[in-house]
Motif scaffolding. Sequence first.
Motif, PDB file in Angstrom:
ATOM      1  N   LEU A 249      16.704   5.710 -23.717  1.00 17.84           N
ATOM      2  CA  LEU A 249      17.055   4.568 -22.860  1.00 17.84           C
ATOM      3  C   LEU A 249      17.289   4.997 -21.417  1.00 17.84           C
ATOM      4  N   LEU A 250      17.950   6.122 -21.207  1.00 15.56           N
ATOM      5  CA  LEU A 250      18.173   6.595 -19.844  1.00 15.56           C
ATOM      6  C   LEU A 250      16.849   6.912 -19.178  1.00 15.56           C
ATOM      7  N   GLY A 251      15.962   7.539 -19.912  1.00  8.84           N
ATOM      8  CA  GLY A 251      14.639   7.855 -19.360  1.00  8.84           C
ATOM      9  C   GLY A 251      13.902   6.606 -18.931  1.00  8.84           C
ATOM     10  N   LEU A 252      13.985   5.566 -19.750  1.00  9.08           N
ATOM     11  CA  LEU A 252      13.333   4.311 -19.386  1.00  9.08           C
ATOM     12  C   LEU A 252      13.945   3.714 -18.128  1.00  9.08           C
ATOM     13  N   ILE A 253      15.253   3.727 -18.071  1.00  7.36           N
ATOM     14  CA  ILE A 253      15.933   3.159 -16.912  1.00  7.36           C
ATOM     15  C   ILE A 253      15.615   3.956 -15.655  1.00  7.36           C
ATOM     16  N   LEU A 254      15.638   5.273 -15.772  1.00 12.40           N
ATOM     17  CA  LEU A 254      15.388   6.108 -14.608  1.00 12.40           C
ATOM     18  C   LEU A 254      13.918   6.138 -14.218  1.00 12.40           C
TER      19      LEU A 254
ATOM     20  N   GLU B  70      28.149   7.038 -18.910  1.00 13.70           N
ATOM     21  CA  GLU B  70      28.053   8.281 -18.150  1.00 13.70           C
ATOM     22  C   GLU B  70      27.610   9.431 -19.052  1.00 13.70           C
ATOM     23  N   GLU B  71      28.150   9.510 -20.269  1.00 12.71           N
ATOM     24  CA  GLU B  71      27.728  10.544 -21.214  1.00 12.71           C
ATOM     25  C   GLU B  71      26.252  10.381 -21.556  1.00 12.71           C
ATOM     26  N   TRP B  72      25.844   9.163 -21.794  1.00 17.44           N
ATOM     27  CA  TRP B  72      24.452   8.864 -22.113  1.00 17.44           C
ATOM     28  C   TRP B  72      23.543   9.293 -20.964  1.00 17.44           C
ATOM     29  N   LYS B  73      23.967   8.975 -19.760  1.00 11.79           N
ATOM     30  CA  LYS B  73      23.182   9.339 -18.578  1.00 11.79           C
ATOM     31  C   LYS B  73      23.074  10.855 -18.443  1.00 11.79           C
TER      32      LYS B  73
END
Length: 194
Positions: free
Chosen positions: A9-14, A112-115
């Motif tokens: 999910l972070l990769g998609l968002i970023l 934040e941990e996920w990021k």
Amino acid sequence: MKKRMLIILLGLILAMPGFAIANVQTPGGSEKPAVPGSQEKDGEKETEECDCEKQEHNHKDWQAKMAEREQKLLGWVDQFTPDKKAEWTKVLAEKKELRNKWLSPENSKKREEWKQEKMAGIQELKKQLDEGKITKEEFVQKAHGGKAMGHWKTFHDLKTAVEAKNDKRAAVLLNQLLEQSKQHNDKIKTMLAE
């Protein structure tokens, strides 16, 4: 598994802002959006993801676009799969509720941990790319957890089917998008439960 979902999910968002900025030049000299889910309207590029760090904007504008998209989607549901209207309404309401929970202050630590986990994974992939261990295509594929941006592509394909007045294809794509939306909601529930 939970960490992997967070990384995806972070990769998609970023990755979305970078993809949304990129344009592909066609032989005729015109530009076309390089990302499923980004559209052009009267010469202006419209992207679906929020790009807070690179441009000034208003989140209400983004929320208005998402609300407009939801209304368009529900209109298509009424037109092509009216028997699924209640199910769609429930899934969309759940999506809003889950997004609000995820973005709430009490989940800031989880976000934040996920990021951080996602960024660590991307940095490792970038290192492998720089060392020539993986190709750019493999980097993009792995950064997205081995999946393309299915729901964005499905929505784009649905819009194309509606414009082409292909009712059968639109109904199939609506059902596919409904399943993808349910899966997305399940992923967010998992992240919130950690």
